[in-house]
Design a protein around this motif. Structure first.
Motif, PDB file in Angstrom:
ATOM      1  N   GLU A  62       0.828  -1.204   0.000  1.00 21.72           N
ATOM      2  CA  GLU A  62       0.000   0.000   0.000  1.00 21.72           C
ATOM      3  C   GLU A  62       0.858   1.248   0.000  1.00 21.72           C
ATOM      4  O   GLU A  62       0.584   2.216  -0.732  1.00 21.72           O
ATOM      5  CB  GLU A  62      -0.905   0.015   1.236  1.00 21.72           C
ATOM      6  CG  GLU A  62      -2.043  -0.976   1.209  1.00 21.72           C
ATOM      7  CD  GLU A  62      -2.942  -0.858   2.429  1.00 21.72           C
ATOM      8  OE1 GLU A  62      -3.946  -1.586   2.478  1.00 21.72           O
ATOM      9  OE2 GLU A  62      -2.649  -0.026   3.327  1.00 21.72           O
TER      10      GLU A  62
ATOM     11  N   ASN B 295       1.872   5.077   9.617  1.00 23.16           N
ATOM     12  CA  ASN B 295       0.803   4.447   8.825  1.00 23.16           C
ATOM     13  C   ASN B 295      -0.241   5.471   8.409  1.00 23.16           C
ATOM     14  O   ASN B 295      -0.793   5.408   7.307  1.00 23.16           O
ATOM     15  CB  ASN B 295       0.139   3.337   9.639  1.00 23.16           C
ATOM     16  CG  ASN B 295       1.139   2.336  10.173  1.00 23.16           C
ATOM     17  OD1 ASN B 295       1.650   2.542  11.285  1.00 23.16           O
ATOM     18  ND2 ASN B 295       1.428   1.306   9.423  1.00 23.16           N
ATOM     19  N   GLY B 296      -0.510   6.451   9.283  1.00 24.15           N
ATOM     20  CA  GLY B 296      -1.493   7.481   8.964  1.00 24.15           C
ATOM     21  C   GLY B 296      -1.084   8.379   7.812  1.00 24.15           C
ATOM     22  O   GLY B 296      -1.954   8.937   7.122  1.00 24.15           O
TER      23      GLY B 296
ATOM     24  N   VAL C 244      -2.241   6.523   4.852  1.00 21.54           N
ATOM     25  CA  VAL C 244      -3.699   6.642   4.750  1.00 21.54           C
ATOM     26  C   VAL C 244      -4.083   8.007   4.181  1.00 21.54           C
ATOM     27  O   VAL C 244      -4.942   8.110   3.292  1.00 21.54           O
ATOM     28  CB  VAL C 244      -4.342   6.423   6.129  1.00 21.54           C
ATOM     29  CG1 VAL C 244      -5.841   6.712   6.078  1.00 21.54           C
ATOM     30  CG2 VAL C 244      -4.096   4.998   6.622  1.00 21.54           C
TER      31      VAL C 244
ATOM     32  N   ARG D  42      -5.973   8.691   0.583  1.00 24.85           N
ATOM     33  CA  ARG D  42      -7.252   9.398   0.436  1.00 24.85           C
ATOM     34  C   ARG D  42      -7.129  10.590  -0.498  1.00 24.85           C
ATOM     35  O   ARG D  42      -8.075  10.916  -1.229  1.00 24.85           O
ATOM     36  CB  ARG D  42      -7.761   9.820   1.809  1.00 24.85           C
ATOM     37  CG  ARG D  42      -8.215   8.628   2.646  1.00 24.85           C
ATOM     38  CD  ARG D  42      -8.470   8.973   4.097  1.00 24.85           C
ATOM     39  NE  ARG D  42      -8.969   7.790   4.817  1.00 24.85           N
ATOM     40  CZ  ARG D  42      -9.073   7.702   6.139  1.00 24.85           C
ATOM     41  NH1 ARG D  42      -8.729   8.745   6.895  1.00 24.85           N
ATOM     42  NH2 ARG D  42      -9.522   6.606   6.702  1.00 24.85           N
TER      43      ARG D  42
ATOM     44  N   THR E 236      -6.199   2.123   1.294  1.00 25.11           N
ATOM     45  CA  THR E 236      -5.130   1.755   2.239  1.00 25.11           C
ATOM     46  C   THR E 236      -5.733   1.109   3.494  1.00 25.11           C
ATOM     47  O   THR E 236      -5.451   1.534   4.617  1.00 25.11           O
ATOM     48  CB  THR E 236      -4.303   2.989   2.642  1.00 25.11           C
ATOM     49  OG1 THR E 236      -5.192   3.978   3.219  1.00 25.11           O
ATOM     50  CG2 THR E 236      -3.574   3.591   1.464  1.00 25.11           C
ATOM     51  N   PRO E 237      -6.525   0.050   3.349  1.00 22.76           N
ATOM     52  CA  PRO E 237      -7.179  -0.538   4.524  1.00 22.76           C
ATOM     53  C   PRO E 237      -6.202  -1.152   5.525  1.00 22.76           C
ATOM     54  O   PRO E 237      -6.461  -1.125   6.731  1.00 22.76           O
ATOM     55  CB  PRO E 237      -8.103  -1.595   3.914  1.00 22.76           C
ATOM     56  CG  PRO E 237      -7.476  -1.947   2.596  1.00 22.76           C
ATOM     57  CD  PRO E 237      -6.895  -0.657   2.100  1.00 22.76           C
TER      58      PRO E 237
ATOM     59  N   ASN F  48      -3.045  -0.237   6.344  1.00 19.72           N
ATOM     60  CA  ASN F  48      -2.420   0.793   7.163  1.00 19.72           C
ATOM     61  C   ASN F  48      -3.427   1.509   8.058  1.00 19.72           C
ATOM     62  O   ASN F  48      -3.072   1.946   9.164  1.00 19.72           O
ATOM     63  CB  ASN F  48      -1.663   1.787   6.277  1.00 19.72           C
ATOM     64  CG  ASN F  48      -0.321   1.235   5.846  1.00 19.72           C
ATOM     65  OD1 ASN F  48       0.628   1.218   6.616  1.00 19.72           O
ATOM     66  ND2 ASN F  48      -0.259   0.765   4.605  1.00 19.72           N
ATOM     67  N   ASP F  49      -4.669   1.607   7.597  1.00 15.13           N
ATOM     68  CA  ASP F  49      -5.676   2.243   8.444  1.00 15.13           C
ATOM     69  C   ASP F  49      -5.968   1.385   9.673  1.00 15.13           C
ATOM     70  O   ASP F  49      -6.101   1.900  10.788  1.00 15.13           O
ATOM     71  CB  ASP F  49      -6.951   2.493   7.647  1.00 15.13           C
ATOM     72  CG  ASP F  49      -7.889   3.446   8.372  1.00 15.13           C
ATOM     73  OD1 ASP F  49      -7.391   4.365   9.069  1.00 15.13           O
ATOM     74  OD2 ASP F  49      -9.111   3.277   8.256  1.00 15.13           O
TER      75      ASP F  49
ATOM     76  N   ARG G 195      -3.001   1.728  12.013  1.00 19.19           N
ATOM     77  CA  ARG G 195      -3.045   3.029  12.675  1.00 19.19           C
ATOM     78  C   ARG G 195      -4.058   3.029  13.816  1.00 19.19           C
ATOM     79  O   ARG G 195      -3.743   3.435  14.948  1.00 19.19           O
ATOM     80  CB  ARG G 195      -3.409   4.114  11.652  1.00 19.19           C
ATOM     81  CG  ARG G 195      -3.511   5.521  12.223  1.00 19.19           C
ATOM     82  CD  ARG G 195      -4.188   6.475  11.232  1.00 19.19           C
ATOM     83  NE  ARG G 195      -5.584   6.119  10.995  1.00 19.19           N
ATOM     84  CZ  ARG G 195      -6.588   6.468  11.794  1.00 19.19           C
ATOM     85  NH1 ARG G 195      -6.357   7.158  12.905  1.00 19.19           N
ATOM     86  NH2 ARG G 195      -7.829   6.112  11.495  1.00 19.19           N
TER      87      ARG G 195
END
Length: 331
Positions: A225, A281-282, A285, A289, A295-296, A298-299, A302
């Motif tokens: 990702e 990770n954010g 994300v 976006r 990016t599921p 890493n979300d 996070r």
């Protein structure tokens, strides 16, 4: 130059300790139990070569120090604490006139890529630093640095790009302090490369050292990702191969043979209540976006890391299979 280390934790403590050992003027900025321990007993720096304790000056707030034109501010707090620190230090007067934000160089010695953007709103002269420095801060007054023969590798450059004489002078001081400090014109490429490696932090913090196949496979999903997002954003990070070559002079020697916890693991172990996942990770994300890339993985990483920090849960206490199940349910 005098180095003001804002955030005397793992990275800040080791930087301050090594610079002080080499004879440079250093002031540490700390708070709470760390401030009290440093004020009472100095900084104990433990390395593979032994340990030493240095009585480095320490303060707990900007108002306790008179700034001069020869000062260099080194921001070494976690990114979630950057805004408060930048607001407090940028408005401080400098002897001879003007403020720190207008006059002094500020180095962002932090993971992630957000602090430089925050700093440039408040400081005219901002420098990025890509920090490869295996360090641990768990007990007040003591930091451990496991790298040898170099303690760390610190790529340094102007933000958003370029180099200057100040960067070269700072690098020269660092390189007298057992720290390799290449001056580069594209420091953010190095920091984006490091960002990808830091996507593992949340997994390690929540489940423990990444030793099994399931943890490694989960990391690969997070990295896929990350790479897709950076490509969509037109960002070209430094490659793994170039990063490894730059760190060739740094060998890790754990002191007791046990795995070393990374910065996010250390935040959980100290029960700080916060963690830097929103800026690691954010960041992936956020870019996903902005550029239409899902990016599921890493979300979930996070959100799970933030839950651990908020609830002050023990690091490494979630089975890898449970975390993988959360990720699978979101994808």
């Amino acid at each position: 130059m005098r180095y003001i280390i804002i955030g005397a934790g793992a990275v800040g403590g080791v930087l301050g300790g090594r610079l002080s050992e080499a004879g440079h003027d250093v002031v540490l900025v700390a708070r709470g139990a760390q401030y009290e321990a440093l004020r009472a007993g100095g900084l104990r720096l433990v390395t593979p070569d032994g340990s030493s304790t240095r009585p480095i000056p320490v303060i707990d707030r900007p108002e306790a120090l008179e700034l001069t034109a020869d000062d260099v501010l080194v921001l070494a707090v976690k990114t979630q604490d950057s805004t408060a620190a930048l607001d407090a230090w940028s408005v401080r007067p400098v002897a001879g006139g003007s403020t720190a934000g207008e006059r002094l160089p500020l180095i962002c010695a932090q993971n992630g890529v957000e602090s430089e953007r925050l700093a440039l709103r408040r400081f005219r002269r901002v420098y990025g630093m890509c920090v490869w420095l295996p360090a641990t801060f768990v007990e007040p007054g003591e930091v451990l640095a496991a790298g040898t023969p170099l303690t760390g590798v610190l790529h340094l450059g102007r933000y958003p790009a370029g180099t200057d004489e100040t960067a070269r002078l700072i690098a020269a001081d660092l390189e007298k302090s057992k720290l390799l400090a290449p001056v580069v014109h594209d420091v953010m490429r190095w920091k984006y490369g490091k960002l990808l490696s830091n996507l593992a932090n949340a997994i390690e913090a929540v489940t423990g050292p990444l030793t099994g196949q399931d943890a490694s496979a989960l990391l690969e999903r997070a990295l896929a990702e990350g790479r897709a997002v950076l490509a969509a954003a037109g960002i070209d990070p430094v490659s793994r191969e170039d990063q490894a070559a730059a760190r060739a002079g740094l060998r890790l020697e754990p002191f007791d043979g046990s795995p070393r916890g990374g910065s996010s693991w250390q935040s959980l172990s100290r029960g700080t209540g916060t963690i830097e996942a929103d800026y690691l990770n954010g960041e992936i994300v956020l870019l996903g976006r902005l550029h239409g890339v899902p990016t599921p993985v890493n979300d979930v990483l996070r959100r799970t890391a933030n839950t651990f920090a908020r609830e002050r849960r023990e690091p490494g206490s979630m089975p890898v299979a449970e975390l993988v199940a959360f990720v699978d349910a979101a994808t």
